[in-house]
Design an enzyme around this catalytic site. Structure first.
Site: not given
Ligand code: NAI
Ligand code: MG
Length: 484
Positions: A179, A233, A254, A288, A386
């Site tokens: 996904k 996140s 991660e 990250c 972050e």
């Molecule tokens: P997110 O963690 O919500 O999104 C990452 C993935 O999770 C996407 O594919 C999203 O569709 C999916 N997702 C979202 N809600 C979900 C749920 N309830 N159940 C299962 N999957 C779900 O991150 P977002 O909102 O795009 O970014 C917010 C913050 O997260 C950023 O500002 C950053 O600080 C952090 N982040 C960290 C990352 C890393 O590499 N560790 C990558 C992206 C964001």
């Protein structure tokens, strides 16, 4: 132009080896450099996730299960070759979808090919052990796949992150439901097409695009998924872990970090300076393992600050296709999050330097100027949280003990960089830093396919990349025979 690059109908999802319409309609794809709509992807639903998980479970009973590890490796190697052949297209697709400067997207296509190549070679080198046991017995272990792996990836490095997770999962004989993030799904769809072309049997890799709250949640909660791998996140990671707990399945998380560079007064500054800045500014700080804190010992603090300011003043932000130092952020939402942090910093902190906007940066793009704050108290929110944007904080320290206290003093623990020529100190720091990866006199934000990667504390748990990932994507079965 996008259609020519993709060579697939990107409004469809890939389930059981076929391109089908997503049952929830469509989601617009925006170019972060201009804000314009450049295409559409499918909005998957719970029903689509069910179909994908069914297909993956059926694939576990198909030819896939009977293939030797060497045969799986050969398919992955063909995928590596196909990615390599289409590396330029894939880079441009990622640049249009994510807003990443083209020269940085090119590195991501190469990394995807490298992950496939690495795990292709590793597939038939993962072995169990024989165990000295009681007289008359032979005992040994087998390494077996979990079954269906649900892989949920973010938008910042789609190709690298799908590469590290999917290639290791497939090398070890799992089936995958992938996904991708709603803001960056295009390269995952092309990856599915490449897998099919390379001969991966139907159902072994499925890609369902859509929203996190819909497709992501349905995949995380699915009772016939056997392992979850998530990058994103902390808040979403905690939800995924709760879903995994309900089904009692393993999960790798991660979740990013607040990674420090620690610069001692005996460091080779000519070597360190460009790395200190680049390892936060790459992908406009949306990494990250971004080195978002720079801790500097007092005697060299003013020199390091002056040299960082000089570098910052040269940094240029502009259209992603033009390969400036920084492109736009992925979305207006991410831009808002980062601008709020910068506004907070402007109120409370000393602004040391900012970069420049290129005149061609289109209105409507999600641009943010690279921003350096100095003399930042270690407990300030900008030194703790972050930011996930092009913002770095400079923090002075007195001695090794204080450096360690500050470095270890956040909720996170992903990566740390140590800059010193004192060999004993290099080893002491490497051992005492609370994180998953330490770089001494270098720093690879995201780099190093071969290097196990993951965090401690809120940065998550479990390791991907390197040979280590093969242990995470398998479980051990112990077999004990009595033969007298
Ligand atoms: P997110 O963690 O919500 O999104 C990452 C993935 O999770 C996407 O594919 C999203 O569709 C999916 N997702 C979202 N809600 C979900 C749920 N309830 N159940 C299962 N999957 C779900 O991150 P977002 O909102 O795009 O970014 C917010 C913050 O997260 C950023 O500002 C950053 O600080 C952090 N982040 C960290 C990352 C890393 O590499 N560790 C990558 C992206 C964001
Ligand atoms: Mg996009």
């Amino acid at each position: 132009m996008l259609d020519d690059l993709l060579q697939i109908d990107q409004t469809r999802i890939f389930v059981n080896g076929a391109w089908i319409a997503a049952s929830g309609g469509l989601i617009s794809v925006h170019d972060p450099s201009s804000g314009k709509i450049i295409g559409q992807i499918g909005r998957g639903t719970t029903a689509d996730v069910d179909a994908a998980v069914d297909a993956a479970n059926r694939a576990l009973d198909s030819d896939w299960a009977r293939m030797t590890a060497t045969q799986r490796g050969r398919i992955l190697m063909r995928m590596a070759d196909l990615v390599q052949a289409r590396a330029e297209d894939l880079a441009m697709i990622e640049t249009l979808d994510v807003g990443k400067p083209l020269n940085q997207s090119r590195r991501d296509s190469v990394a995807l090919a490298r992950y496939l190549e690495f795990y292709a070679g590793a597939a038939d080198k993962l072995m169990g052990k024989t165990i000295p046991y009681q007289d008359g017995f032979t005992a040994f272990t087998l390494r077996e796949p979990h079954g269906v792996c649900g892989i949920i990836i973010p938008w910042n490095y789609p190709m690298q992150i799908l590469g590290r997770a999917a290639a290791a999962a497939l090398a070890t004989g799992n089936a995958v439901v992938l996904k991708p993030a709603e803001d960056a799904s295009l390269s995952s769809l092309v990856f599915a097409a490449i897998a099919a072309e390379a001969g991966l049997p139907p159902g072994v890799l499925n890609v369902v695009t859509g929203l996190g709250s819909e497709v992501g949640a349905a995949l995380a909660e699915h009772p016939r998924v056997h392992h979850l791998s998530f990058t994103g996140s902390v808040a979403t990671g905690a939800r995924i872990q709760a879903a995994a707990a309900r089904n009692v399945i393993p999960v790798t998380l991660e979740l990013g970090g607040k990674s420090p560079h620690i610069v001692f007064d005996d460091a080779d500054l000519d070597q360190a300076m460009p790395v200190l800045v680049a390892t936060c500014m790459q992908n406009a700080g949306q990494t990250c393992s971004a080195a978002s804190r720079v801790l500097v010992q007092k005697d060299v603090y003013d020199t390091v600050k002056r040299r960082m300011v000089e570098i910052y003043r040269q940094l240029v932000v502009g259209r992603a296709t033009d390969s400036h130092d920084l492109g736009p952020l992925v979305s207006p939402r991410q831009q808002r999050i980062v601008l709020d942090f910068i506004e907070r910093g402007m109120r409370d902190l000393t602004l040391a330097a900012q970069g420049r906007m290129h005149p061609d940066a289109a209105p409507g793009g999600n641009y943010v100027l690279p921003t350096l704050f100095s003399e930042v108290p270690p407990d300030h929110p900008l030194a703790q949280q972050e930011i996930f944007g092009p913002v770095q904080v400079l923090i002075p320290f007195e001695d090794e003990a204080e450096a360690l206290r500050i470095a270890n003093g956040t909720d996170y623990g992903l990566v740390a960089g140590v800059w010193t020529t004192d060999g004993a100190r290099q080893l002491r720091m490497a051992r005492k830093l609370r994180c998953g990866q330490v770089f001494v006199n270098n720093y690879g934000a995201g780099g190093g396919i071969e290097l196990p990667f993951g965090g401690v504390a809120r940065s998550g748990h479990g390791r991907e990349k390197g040979f280590e990932a093969l242990y995470g994507f398998t479980q051990v079965k112990t077999v004990t025979l009595f033969h007298g």
